[in-house]
Design a protein around this motif. Structure first.
Motif, mmCIF file in Angstrom:
data_model
loop_
_atom_site.group_PDB
_atom_site.id
_atom_site.type_symbol
_atom_site.label_atom_id
_atom_site.label_comp_id
_atom_site.label_asym_id
_atom_site.label_seq_id
_atom_site.Cartn_x
_atom_site.Cartn_y
_atom_site.Cartn_z
ATOM 1 N N ARG A 1 0.977 -1.109 0.187
ATOM 2 C CA ARG A 1 0.061 -0.492 0.212
ATOM 3 C C ARG A 1 0.335 0.926 -0.035
ATOM 4 N N TRP A 2 1.847 1.242 0.686
ATOM 5 C CA TRP A 2 3.213 2.060 0.731
ATOM 6 C C TRP A 2 3.235 3.010 -0.807
ATOM 7 N N TYR A 3 3.848 0.976 -1.126
ATOM 8 C CA TYR A 3 4.559 1.227 -2.470
ATOM 9 C C TYR A 3 3.452 1.757 -3.501
ATOM 10 N N VAL A 4 2.441 1.446 -3.661
ATOM 11 C CA VAL A 4 1.389 1.982 -4.782
ATOM 12 C C VAL A 4 1.148 3.886 -4.415
ATOM 13 N N TYR A 5 0.971 4.416 -2.690
ATOM 14 C CA TYR A 5 1.249 5.537 -2.609
ATOM 15 C C TYR A 5 1.790 6.441 -3.418
ATOM 16 N N ALA A 6 3.466 5.987 -3.588
ATOM 17 C CA ALA A 6 4.793 6.564 -3.752
ATOM 18 C C ALA A 6 4.779 6.834 -4.970
ATOM 19 N N GLU A 7 4.217 5.408 -5.945
ATOM 20 C CA GLU A 7 4.042 5.730 -7.342
ATOM 21 C C GLU A 7 2.913 5.243 -8.084
ATOM 22 N N PRO B 1 -0.574 13.480 -3.657
ATOM 23 C CA PRO B 1 0.414 13.578 -2.467
ATOM 24 C C PRO B 1 -0.597 13.288 -0.766
ATOM 25 N N TYR B 2 -1.824 13.780 -1.014
ATOM 26 C CA TYR B 2 -2.404 13.981 0.340
ATOM 27 C C TYR B 2 -3.054 12.776 1.264
ATOM 28 N N ASP B 3 -2.740 11.551 0.543
ATOM 29 C CA ASP B 3 -3.737 10.367 0.754
ATOM 30 C C ASP B 3 -2.706 10.108 2.458
ATOM 31 N N GLU B 4 -4.551 10.421 3.019
ATOM 32 C CA GLU B 4 -3.661 9.795 4.112
ATOM 33 C C GLU B 4 -2.656 8.537 4.684
ATOM 34 N N VAL B 5 -3.689 7.331 4.464
ATOM 35 C CA VAL B 5 -2.953 6.400 4.683
ATOM 36 C C VAL B 5 -1.691 6.211 3.887
ATOM 37 N N GLY B 6 -1.613 6.575 2.893
ATOM 38 C CA GLY B 6 -0.404 6.804 2.557
ATOM 39 C C GLY B 6 1.037 7.642 3.369
ATOM 40 N N ILE B 7 0.573 8.820 3.493
ATOM 41 C CA ILE B 7 1.583 9.440 4.104
ATOM 42 C C ILE B 7 1.329 9.249 5.979
ATOM 43 N N ALA B 8 0.804 8.472 6.359
ATOM 44 C CA ALA B 8 1.201 7.253 7.722
ATOM 45 C C ALA B 8 1.957 6.519 7.531
ATOM 46 N N LEU B 9 1.779 5.972 6.608
ATOM 47 C CA LEU B 9 2.895 4.423 6.433
ATOM 48 C C LEU B 9 3.814 5.094 5.786
ATOM 49 N N ASN B 10 3.989 6.146 5.198
ATOM 50 C CA ASN B 10 5.283 6.842 5.232
ATOM 51 C C ASN B 10 6.532 7.270 5.931
ATOM 52 N N GLY B 11 4.855 7.373 6.764
ATOM 53 C CA GLY B 11 6.221 8.082 8.400
ATOM 54 C C GLY B 11 6.490 7.294 9.357
ATOM 55 N N MET C 1 7.744 4.070 7.910
ATOM 56 C CA MET C 1 9.258 3.822 7.092
ATOM 57 C C MET C 1 10.110 4.580 7.977
ATOM 58 N N PRO C 2 11.742 3.182 7.295
ATOM 59 C CA PRO C 2 12.579 4.167 7.443
ATOM 60 C C PRO C 2 13.533 5.258 7.261
ATOM 61 N N ALA C 3 13.889 5.583 7.053
ATOM 62 C CA ALA C 3 14.571 7.040 6.695
ATOM 63 C C ALA C 3 14.868 6.576 5.328
ATOM 64 N N PRO C 4 15.234 5.351 4.979
ATOM 65 C CA PRO C 4 15.723 5.257 2.877
ATOM 66 C C PRO C 4 14.844 5.446 2.139
ATOM 67 N N LEU C 5 14.053 4.909 2.267
ATOM 68 C CA LEU C 5 12.589 4.183 2.191
ATOM 69 C C LEU C 5 11.558 5.671 2.242
ATOM 70 N N ALA D 1 3.017 20.993 -6.300
ATOM 71 C CA ALA D 1 2.052 20.567 -5.215
ATOM 72 C C ALA D 1 2.645 20.861 -3.578
ATOM 73 N N LEU D 2 2.448 21.157 -2.847
ATOM 74 C CA LEU D 2 2.799 21.505 -1.848
ATOM 75 C C LEU D 2 3.356 19.673 -0.939
ATOM 76 N N PRO D 3 4.245 19.508 -0.419
ATOM 77 C CA PRO D 3 4.900 18.717 0.257
ATOM 78 C C PRO D 3 3.776 18.169 1.227
ATOM 79 N N PRO D 4 3.646 17.076 1.398
ATOM 80 C CA PRO D 4 2.877 16.427 2.254
ATOM 81 C C PRO D 4 3.945 15.844 4.171
ATOM 82 N N LEU D 5 3.175 15.912 4.819
ATOM 83 C CA LEU D 5 3.825 15.742 6.111
ATOM 84 C C LEU D 5 4.419 14.817 6.188
ATOM 85 N N GLY D 6 5.715 14.520 6.366
ATOM 86 C CA GLY D 6 7.003 13.557 6.168
ATOM 87 C C GLY D 6 8.002 14.297 5.243
ATOM 88 N N CYS D 7 7.443 14.878 4.269
ATOM 89 C CA CYS D 7 8.179 15.091 2.996
ATOM 90 C C CYS D 7 8.516 16.698 3.137
#
Length: 78
Positions: free
Chosen positions: A22-28, A33-43, A45-49, A64-70
């Protein structure tokens, strides 16, 4: 008891695979970029991911403005 533990382990592995997918689908492939589930999953993830996903989102949504965590400290993309 062994059967219960194997079912529990299978459920945890399946849930992990689902979350990473689900995180990969959010990124790709997400439409925004403001999908709530994707933002939570991205938050989580380890720093390199997390950095990779933020770079992919920035490449896909450059205006676009960066989502939370970016967001960088100055307010732009990091």
């Amino acid at each position: 008891m062994l059967k219960f533990l194997s079912i529990l382990l299978a459920a945890l592995i399946g849930g992990g695979i689902f979350a990473v997918g689900r995180w990969y689908v959010y990124a790709e492939y997400s439409a925004t970029p403001y999908d709530e589930v994707g933002i939570a999953l991205n938050g989580t993830m380890p720093a390199p991911l997390n950095a990779w996903a933020c770079a992919r989102l920035h490449a896909r949504f450059p205006g676009a403005l960066p989502p939370l965590g970016c967001a960088a400290e100055g307010g732009g993309w990091r």
